[in-house]
Design a protein around this motif. Structure first.
Motif: not given
Lengths: 360, 166
Positions: A154, A157-158, A161, A166-167, A175, A178-179, A182, A203, B31-32, B35, B42
């Motif tokens: 992650f 990924l962070a 991003l 894009i990842s 990703e 995670i979405v 959320r 998460l 991270a979180w 992200i 985005r």
């Protein structure tokens, strides 16, 4: 639903075992060999379910050889005692450190004399002193591994991003999850602006449980999330976060339920208060029981292959084990989802704003 | 239950709490939060882009309709102008006609006046000539008459008669 499924399988397995047991009573002499295997499987399962002080991938019983590596032992016994678990030789020898003697008995460390005598009481429980054991056990080691894995995944990924792009790679897979957490777990259960506070916990707990569940299905033979201490710790963290973030409404709903006559308020208060503790308790037991049961059933069915020792039975067991593994893969994600979902729900109760009294 | 409690390992519990909280804090920072911010940014960007496209489309439609109204206006204006020009032309022609008529009338009037004057003077001239002629004739007649005495006396008598009569 999933736990019902597991229970069903457990019942079937036990039934098979019992049938075998009956058959064995009739002709005990012929089944001695089989009995040994059964005992061995049971010991293996027991051993697998428990945490251990060294990481053993497999062992050769005939030559008494273990394949794996030792882990550090940390004890609090008149000061910090720190040594390698190799000193125990898998429970066969007495470990000596700074003039203290320790022996491993049923995967637990006891303080002994130089000979390593374990005194047992009437119930076969050792009466020796148990020093406070905060060793880096197999489970702790796996927690650290999972933590590092999560940081790499992650964090990467962070980073990708953060650059506004894009990842890439594995992030592309994680990703959407995670979405999903959320948009479909946090937002509907907690509510829009408040959900942001809880996102890091949700998460972390989701991926932590999921990854450890998946590690449990690998041949590494780790059972972290099926350990009551782990699920207790997770449930307690959820419980503490819920109580800390509880607003006036939350406490009012526990001690003085609005919208009901006052005698009901008095009756409801202890029930609601009990509910506060039952919720995390259910979280703890659910995760523990599901993963534990999954491991036991799966290992039992794999063990059945060696008990049947014929093409039909072993073949059947193999396919059963195969399908059960696939179900366990689903359970791994499902239990992580349920834990996260319910945590979000409890946080939602804690931060809910009631500006509409008639909604009760 | 006894086994469950017996299985509870405090060390594992301790490490789980410590490691989980550390993991949570580190992941939250590195991270979180990045992200979630990036995802949010985005999504916001996509939303804004869509909104802007919508707005641009709307503006285009508005522009188109305003173009049409302008065209329509121009057309009607042209028509108006042509109409005006036509009326102006007509009025100019009428005016010119009027002017010419008055002018002609005036000229005719003047001509008439001139003719009248000329006639009068011609008549006067004629009168004078006639008078002169008559005087000449009268002279010639008188000369002739007065050449014999009788006739002269007779005339004088006549004239005296006439004069006393007056």
């Amino acid at each position: 639903m999933q736990s019902k499924f597991s229970v069903k399988f457990l019942t079937i397995t036990l039934l098979v075992f019992n049938l075998n047991l009956f058959a064995q009573h009739e002709v005990p002499a012929a089944n001695d060999d089989k009995n040994d295997i059964k005992k061995e499987i049971k010991a293996d399962i027991d051993h697998h379910i428990q945490d251990s002080h060294d990481f053993v991938f497999t062992y050769d019983k005939e030559n008494n050889k273990y394949y794996g590596f030792s882990l550090p032992v940390i004890l609090w016994d008149n000061g910090l005692q720190f040594f390698s678990s190799s000193k125990f030789s898998h429970g066969e020898t007495v470990a000596e450190n700074n003039g203290n003697y320790y022996k491993l008995y049923h995967n637990k460390i006891y303080k002994t004399d130089a000979e390593g005598t374990i005194d047992l009481d009437d119930h076969q429980h050792p009466t020796n002193v148990k020093p406070l054991d905060i060793s880096i056990t197999k489970s702790v080691f796996m927690i650290i591994v999972t933590g590092i894995l999560m940081l790499l995944l992650f964090g990467g990924l962070a980073k990708s991003l953060g650059k506004g792009s894009i990842s890439k790679g594995a992030g592309r897979f994680f990703e959407p999850i995670i979405v999903y957490i959320r948009d479909d777990i946090a937002k509907p259960n907690i509510g829009d602006p408040q959900y942001k506070r809880f996102m890091p916990f949700l998460l972390t707990v989701f991926f932590f449980i999921w990854f450890l569940n998946l590690f449990g299905l690998t041949p590494l033979g780790v059972n972290v999330t099926g350990n009551i201490a782990i699920t207790t710790a997770l449930a307690i963290i959820t419980f503490i976060i819920t109580q800390i973030s509880g607003n006036k409404n939350y406490w009012k709903h526990i001690f003085w339920m609005p919208g009901v006559p006052w005698p009901m308020k008095i009756i409801l208060a202890p029930i609601e208060l009990l509910g506060v503790f039952i919720k995390p308790f259910a979280l703890m037991i659910r995760l523990y029981a599901n993963i534990m049961a999954g491991h036991v059933v799966l290992m039992s069915i794999i063990g059945l292959m060696f008990i049947f020792k014929n093409w039909l039975g072993s073949g059947l067991s193999f396919f059963l084990a195969f399908f059960l593994t696939i179900i366990e893969l689903l359970v791994a994600a499902l239990q992580a989802y349920i834990f996260t979902m319910l945590s979000a729900l409890y946080f939602g109760f804690a931060v809910e704003e009631h500006d509409h009294e008639e909604a009760h | 239950m006894d086994k469950l409690i017996n299985d509870f390992s405090f060390g594992l519990f301790f490490w789980q709490i410590v490691l989980f909280i550390v993991l949570l804090l580190v992941l939250r920072k590195y991270a979180w939060n990045p992200i979630l911010t990036a995802l949010n940014d985005r999504e916001e960007g996509i939303k804004n882009a869509l909104d802007e496209a919508d707005k641009a489309r709307q503006e285009m439609a508005e522009l188109k309709s305003s173009n049409e109204t302008i065209l329509k206006e121009a057309r009607s204006e042209r028509e108006n102008m042509m109409k005006e020009a036509r009326t102006m032309k007509n009025s100019m022609i009428a005016e010119a006609k009027d002017e010419a008529k008055t002018q002609a009338d005036k000229i005719i009037e003047q001509a008439k006046v001139a003719i009248e004057t000329e006639k009068k003077s011609a008549i006067d001239d004629l009168k004078n000539q006639v008078a002169e002629l008559s005087v000449g004739i009268a002279e010639k007649v008188l000369k002739d008459e007065l050449s014999n005495k009788d006739k002269q006396i007779k005339l004088i008598d006549k004239m005296l008669d006439e004069a006393t009569l007056n």
